[in-house]
Write an enzyme that holds these catalytic residues in place. Structure first.
Site, mmCIF file in Angstrom:
data_model
loop_
_atom_site.group_PDB
_atom_site.id
_atom_site.type_symbol
_atom_site.label_atom_id
_atom_site.label_comp_id
_atom_site.label_asym_id
_atom_site.label_seq_id
_atom_site.Cartn_x
_atom_site.Cartn_y
_atom_site.Cartn_z
ATOM 1 C CG ASN A 38 -2.104 0.918 1.070
ATOM 2 O OD1 ASN A 38 -2.180 1.711 0.142
ATOM 3 N ND2 ASN A 38 -3.049 0.820 1.999
ATOM 4 N NE ARG A 148 -9.835 -1.776 13.407
ATOM 5 C CZ ARG A 148 -8.984 -1.203 12.553
ATOM 6 N NH1 ARG A 148 -7.757 -1.674 12.428
ATOM 7 N NH2 ARG A 148 -9.362 -0.194 11.809
ATOM 8 C CE1 TYR A 160 -5.473 2.944 10.414
ATOM 9 C CE2 TYR A 160 -6.172 2.193 12.594
ATOM 10 C CZ TYR A 160 -5.814 1.929 11.285
ATOM 11 O OH TYR A 160 -5.820 0.629 10.848
ATOM 12 C CG ASP A 211 -4.821 -0.756 14.652
ATOM 13 O OD1 ASP A 211 -3.761 -0.677 15.304
ATOM 14 O OD2 ASP A 211 -4.864 -0.730 13.411
ATOM 15 C CG HIS A 213 -2.420 2.565 12.793
ATOM 16 N ND1 HIS A 213 -1.889 3.426 11.868
ATOM 17 C CD2 HIS A 213 -2.748 1.440 12.110
ATOM 18 C CE1 HIS A 213 -1.893 2.861 10.677
ATOM 19 N NE2 HIS A 213 -2.402 1.642 10.795
ATOM 20 C CD GLU A 237 -4.284 -4.290 14.732
ATOM 21 O OE1 GLU A 237 -3.812 -3.981 13.610
ATOM 22 O OE2 GLU A 237 -5.485 -4.546 14.918
ATOM 23 N NE ARG A 284 -3.668 -7.925 13.519
ATOM 24 C CZ ARG A 284 -3.705 -7.080 12.491
ATOM 25 N NH1 ARG A 284 -2.791 -6.127 12.368
ATOM 26 N NH2 ARG A 284 -4.638 -7.181 11.570
ATOM 27 C CG HIS A 313 -2.848 -6.477 7.668
ATOM 28 N ND1 HIS A 313 -3.570 -5.452 8.221
ATOM 29 C CD2 HIS A 313 -2.509 -6.064 6.413
ATOM 30 C CE1 HIS A 313 -3.663 -4.451 7.357
ATOM 31 N NE2 HIS A 313 -3.034 -4.804 6.245
ATOM 32 C CD GLU A 340 -7.513 -6.106 9.572
ATOM 33 O OE1 GLU A 340 -7.867 -4.929 9.658
ATOM 34 O OE2 GLU A 340 -6.322 -6.462 9.473
#
Length: 403
Positions: A38, A148, A160, A211, A213, A237, A284, A313, A340
Site C-alpha cells: 500500500n 474492532r 485513524y 488498533d 496503530h 493491536e 499479525r 492482517h 481480520e
C-alpha cells in the site's frame, strides 16, 4: 517437472491499487500471487518485472522451497517490505499451481483443515462513541463474533480507522500524502469510554478489539491496556512501534490485556524475540508482506511453541488473492486465533472472483482447486493504476509522528 513458461505482473485499481503476479507453466496451469504494498505498489512491480521474473523462467514450479530460498538468500539484500512482498507473490502463485496440479484446495496440501471455519472480525467505526457502537451492533446482527472498535477523538479533525465507508475503509486517500493531527492525551480519554459503551451494548459474547496503530509509548500503552481490562478486550493491536521489540516487556509489566502486533513485519526475525519471550499474544504478520505461505508457516510454528496465536492482517489493501491464501493458511494451522476481514468493494470482487464465503462470523476458503481465486484481466484493464499515498501524521505542535 512443472516448467515455468511465463510470468507477468498485472496492476489494477478497482477502487484501490492491487499488484498481482500470474505465473504460467508449460502444462497450461497458472497461479496467482498478491504483491500489493500500500502506497509503494510500483516499487514491487519493478522488483518483480525487472529482477524476479527473469529468474523464474524455466524453473520447476513444484520446487517451492528451493525457489523461496533462491529469491531470499540469492538477492543478498535480504528482508524489507518490497523484497518480501515480491517473494510472497511468487510463493502464493506456486502454491496455487501445486494445489491445482493436485486437484485439491490448498489447505488440504497444507495438512488439511484444523477447524470448520475461520473466525473473522469486522471494523466498526464512527465519528463518535455512539456511532461506533451502532456500527458494531450492525456487525453483531450480521453474525460476527468479533468486532474492532475505532472512534473519532473529540478535538481532532480526523482519526485513524474512521471513515465514511463503513465496510470498505481505504486510508490511501491522496495523490500526495494528506496530513493528520494527533493528540495522545485526547485519545487516551476516549478509548475507555468507547469500550465501556460497546461492552454494555453488545454484551459479553462478542470479542472486542482495538488498533492503536503504533501511536503510544510503552508506558502509555501499559496505562491504556490497564484501563481497558474491565471490558475484557480480545486484543490491543500495535500499541507501540515494534522496531524495538524489548518495548513490549514494559507494556507487559503494566497490563494483562492481550497484545497483538506484526502487520508491518516482513520476516521471522522481526518477531522472534517477541514470541520467544512471550511478550505478545497474537502475531499479525500477513501472507503478502511476510514472504508468503512458506515463511508465514515458519512464523506460526515458532509461535505455537510459546502459545502465541495468529491474527493475520486482512484490510482492503490486500487483494482477494491474499485473503484466500490467508484463509487456507488459517484453516490448516493449530494455533490460529482470528482473521481480520475488511470486505472488498463490488468492483474488486468482480475483478477477483473467488470461492471463499462468509457465514455466521466465519470465513471458509472453499474447495475449489488451488487458492480458489481468479483474475479477470479484461475487467482489470478497465481500472488503470492511480497513485495513492497513505497519510502522514503530526502532533498538534507540528512534530512528525507515527501514522
Amino acid at each position: 517437472m512443472l516448467k515455468i513458461k511465463d510470468a507477468r505482473v498485472v496492476v489494477t485499481c478497482p477502487g484501490r491499487n492491487f499488484v498481482t503476479l500470474r505465473i504460467e507453466t508449460a502444462d497450461g496451469l497458472y497461479g496467482l500471487g498478491d504483491a500489493t504494498l500500500n502506497g509503494r505498489e510500483l516499487a514491487v512491480v519493478s522488483y518483480l518485472a525487472d529482477h524476479v521474473i527473469p529468474c523464474l523462467i524455466g524453473r520447476d514450479a513444484h520446487q517451492i522451497e528451493d525457489i523461496w530460498q533462491y529469491l531470499y538468500k540469492g538477492a543478498y539484500w535480504r528482508r524489507g517490505p518490497v523484497t518480501m512482498s515480491a517473494i510472497a507473490a511468487v510463493d502464493m502463485a506456486l502454491w496455487d499451481i501445486k494445489a491445482k496440479a493436485a486437484n485439491m484446495p490448498l489447505y488440504q496440501l497444507l495438512g488439511g483443515a484444523c477447524r470448520t471455519g475461520v473466525m473473522v472480525y469486522g471494523h466498526a467505526n464512527g465519528q463518535t462513541v455512539e456511532e461506533t457502537v451502532d456500527e458494531a451492533l450492525k456487525y453483531q446482527a450480521l453474525g460476527y463474533k468479533a468486532v474492532r472498535l475505532q472512534s473519532g477523538v473529540p478535538g481532532l479533525p480526523s482519526t485513524y480507522g474512521v471513515s465514511g465507508d463503513k465496510m470498505f475503509y481505504e486510508p490511501a486517500d491522496g495523490a500526495l500524502p494528506t496530513e493528520n493531527v494527533w493528540s495522545t492525551a485526547k485519545y487516551m480519554r476516549t478509548v475507555p469510554k468507547l469500550f465501556e459503551a460497546a461492552r454494555l451494548a453488545l454484551g459479553d459474547d462478542v470479542h472486542l478489539l482495538h488498533d492503536v496503530h503504533h501511536r503510544l509509548t510503552p508506558i502509555e500503552a501499559g496505562h491504556l491496556g490497564k484501563s481497558l481490562e474491565p471490558y475484557r478486550p480480545f486484543w490491543l493491536e500495535d500499541a507501540t512501534p515494534a522496531e524495538n521489540q524489548e518495548a513490549f516487556r514494559l507494556i507487559r509489566q503494566h497490563t494483562t490485556t492481550p497484545l497483538a502486533v506484526g502487520e508491518v513485519f516482513n520476516t521471522i526475525w522481526d518477531c522472534k524475540d517477541l514470541i520467544q519471550n512471550q511478550l505478545i499474544d497474537y502475531i499479525r504478520a500477513t501472507v503478502v508482506h511476510a514472504g508468503g505461505i512458506t515463511h508465514l508457516r515458519r512464523i506460526a510454528n515458532l509461535a505455537d511453541l510459546y502459545q502465541v496465536r495468529t491474527g493475520c492482517h486482512g484490510a482492503t489493501d490486500l487483494s482477494p488473492v491474499t485473503m484466500a491464501a490467508a484463509l487456507h493458511f488459517d484453516l490448516s494451522i493449530p494455533n490460529f486465533g482470528v482473521q481480520e476481514y475488511m470486505r472488498h468493494t463490488a468492483e474488486t470482487d468482480a475483478v477477483f472472483p473467488h470461492a471463499y464465503s462468509f457465514k455466521d462470523g466465519y470465513l471458509h476458503p472453499g474447495d475449489a482447486p488451488g487458492l480458489g481465486v481468479d483474475l479477470d484481466e479484461g475487467l482489470a484493464a478497465k481500472y488503470p493504476y492511480s497513485r495513492a499515498f497513505l497519510p502522514v501524521n503530526r502532533l498538534e505542535d507540528g512534530t512528525m509522528y507515527n501514522w
